[in-house]
Design an enzyme around this catalytic site. Structure first.
Site, mmCIF file in Angstrom:
data_model
loop_
_atom_site.group_PDB
_atom_site.id
_atom_site.type_symbol
_atom_site.label_atom_id
_atom_site.label_comp_id
_atom_site.label_asym_id
_atom_site.label_seq_id
_atom_site.Cartn_x
_atom_site.Cartn_y
_atom_site.Cartn_z
ATOM 1 N N ASP A 80 20.733 5.731 22.337
ATOM 2 C CA ASP A 80 20.077 6.164 23.726
ATOM 3 C C ASP A 80 20.888 7.454 24.222
ATOM 4 O OD1 ASP A 80 20.006 4.685 25.166
ATOM 5 O OD2 ASP A 80 17.987 4.349 25.067
ATOM 6 N N ASP A 122 10.758 -1.953 32.416
ATOM 7 C CA ASP A 122 9.311 -1.847 31.791
ATOM 8 C C ASP A 122 9.206 -2.245 30.326
ATOM 9 O OD1 ASP A 122 10.728 -0.378 30.174
ATOM 10 O OD2 ASP A 122 9.098 1.994 31.090
ATOM 11 N N HIS A 165 11.387 -1.662 27.732
ATOM 12 C CA HIS A 165 11.531 -0.994 26.665
ATOM 13 C C HIS A 165 13.013 -1.492 26.283
ATOM 14 C CE1 HIS A 165 14.042 2.040 30.502
ATOM 15 N NE2 HIS A 165 14.803 0.956 29.230
ATOM 16 N N GLU A 167 9.785 3.570 25.658
ATOM 17 C CA GLU A 167 8.984 3.546 26.876
ATOM 18 C C GLU A 167 7.486 2.750 26.534
ATOM 19 O OE1 GLU A 167 10.636 2.856 29.342
ATOM 20 O OE2 GLU A 167 10.625 5.016 30.182
HETATM 21 P P1 PGA Z 1 20.217 -2.592 32.481
HETATM 22 O O1 PGA Z 1 19.042 -1.474 31.691
HETATM 23 O O2 PGA Z 1 20.772 -3.514 30.801
HETATM 24 O O3 PGA Z 1 20.734 -1.926 33.395
HETATM 25 O O4 PGA Z 1 19.268 -3.885 33.213
HETATM 26 C C1 PGA Z 1 18.523 -2.323 29.908
HETATM 27 C C2 PGA Z 1 17.759 -1.264 29.666
HETATM 28 O O5 PGA Z 1 16.730 -0.157 30.806
HETATM 29 O O6 PGA Z 1 17.534 -1.811 28.635
#
Ligand code: PGA
Length: 256
Positions: free
Chosen positions: A67, A136, A138, A143
């Site tokens: 992404d 959340d 994802h 999302e």
């Molecule tokens: P993080 O993010 O590794 O900074 O916890 C994970 C994500 O949002 O996929």
């Protein structure tokens, strides 16, 4: 789904690096799917170290990132292009022309997303996809409510994600609200998924993703539908799992 519980972040990162290394050594022209966020930084540091000290080469590897924020140029220090250069690409020998990160600056996002899917297909599909999990639930920026068959597309970020990611920006108002992301369907087509999570903050959502129902409300739960998914957790992220003793026992019995 294989669930591996590592004693700490370093061991989690090193076990993940073992999986990447085994693939790249046996299949030098492998196609890797890469992720950003704080979780895979230890993995990338370990891959860079193995490149430097143990001759692990990425010279023939192709990569596709999950992404990118819409509206951030590749040289913006919070863009995922920048993140990948800083944390991995400049430390290994993967040719930059083989390293694909979605563009968040296209003037036709839909056409760009189609071409990104096409490029993945032309490369023969992704052999190993590295994933983190958001607060959340994802994977990539899929999302809650994302179709479990979704493809690469523009997605609006939830308030929770914007808040989670605001720690990297000067102010919450600077966090982009939109991103280009591979879809859940795109991720489910990869040949092996490798999800990493560490820290107590992820414990509840990890338990929902691994042991809860498959649901678009926690898109990481779609990995339950994947024929080869490996999840590596540290103890803190695994602390809410009902079957943690079972997962540990299975891993201990696993032949070397
Ligand atoms: P993080 O993010 O590794 O900074 O916890 C994970 C994500 O949002 O996929």
């Amino acid at each position: 789904m294989e669930v591996i519980i590592a004693p700490d972040y370093e061991t989690m990162s090193s076990l993940a690096a073992d999986i990447v290394e085994e693939l790249v050594r046996s299949q030098p022209a492998a196609v890797l799917g890469l992720a950003t966020g704080s979780t895979p930084i230890g993995l990338y540091q370990e891959l860079a170290r193995r490149h430097r000290e143990a001759g692990l080469s990425f010279e023939e590897v192709t990569s596709f990132n999950l992404d990118e924020y819409v509206g951030l140029t590749p040289d913006h220090d919070q863009s995922y292009h920048y993140f990948m250069n800083e944390n991995l690409f400049q430390h290994i020998d993967l040719p930059l022309e083989n390293a694909h990160v979605p563009s968040g600056m296209s003037d036709d996002h839909e056409a760009f997303c189609g071409s990104y899917e096409q490029a993945i297909a032309q490369a023969g599909g992704i052999d190993l996809q590295v994933l983190g999990i958001g607060g959340d639930g994802h994977i990539a920026f899929n999302e809650p409510g994302s179709s479990l068959k979704s493809r690469t597309r523009l997605k609006t970020l939830t308030n929770e994600t914007v808040e989670d990611n605001s720690r990297f920006f000067e102010s919450i108002d600077d966090v982009p609200r939109y991103a280009i992301t591979m879809g859940v369907g795109t991720i489910l087509e990869t040949r092996h998924c490798l999800m990493l999570a560490n820290g107590e903050k992820k414990a509840d959502v990890v338990a929902q993703a691994i042991e809860g129902p498959v649901s678009a409300m926690i898109t990481a739960s779609a990995l339950q539908l994947h024929p080869q998914a490996t999840v590596i957790l540290d103890e803190a992220a695994a602390s809410k799992l009902e079957l943690s003793e079972y997962y540990k026992w299975v891993f201990e019995q696993k032949p070397a």
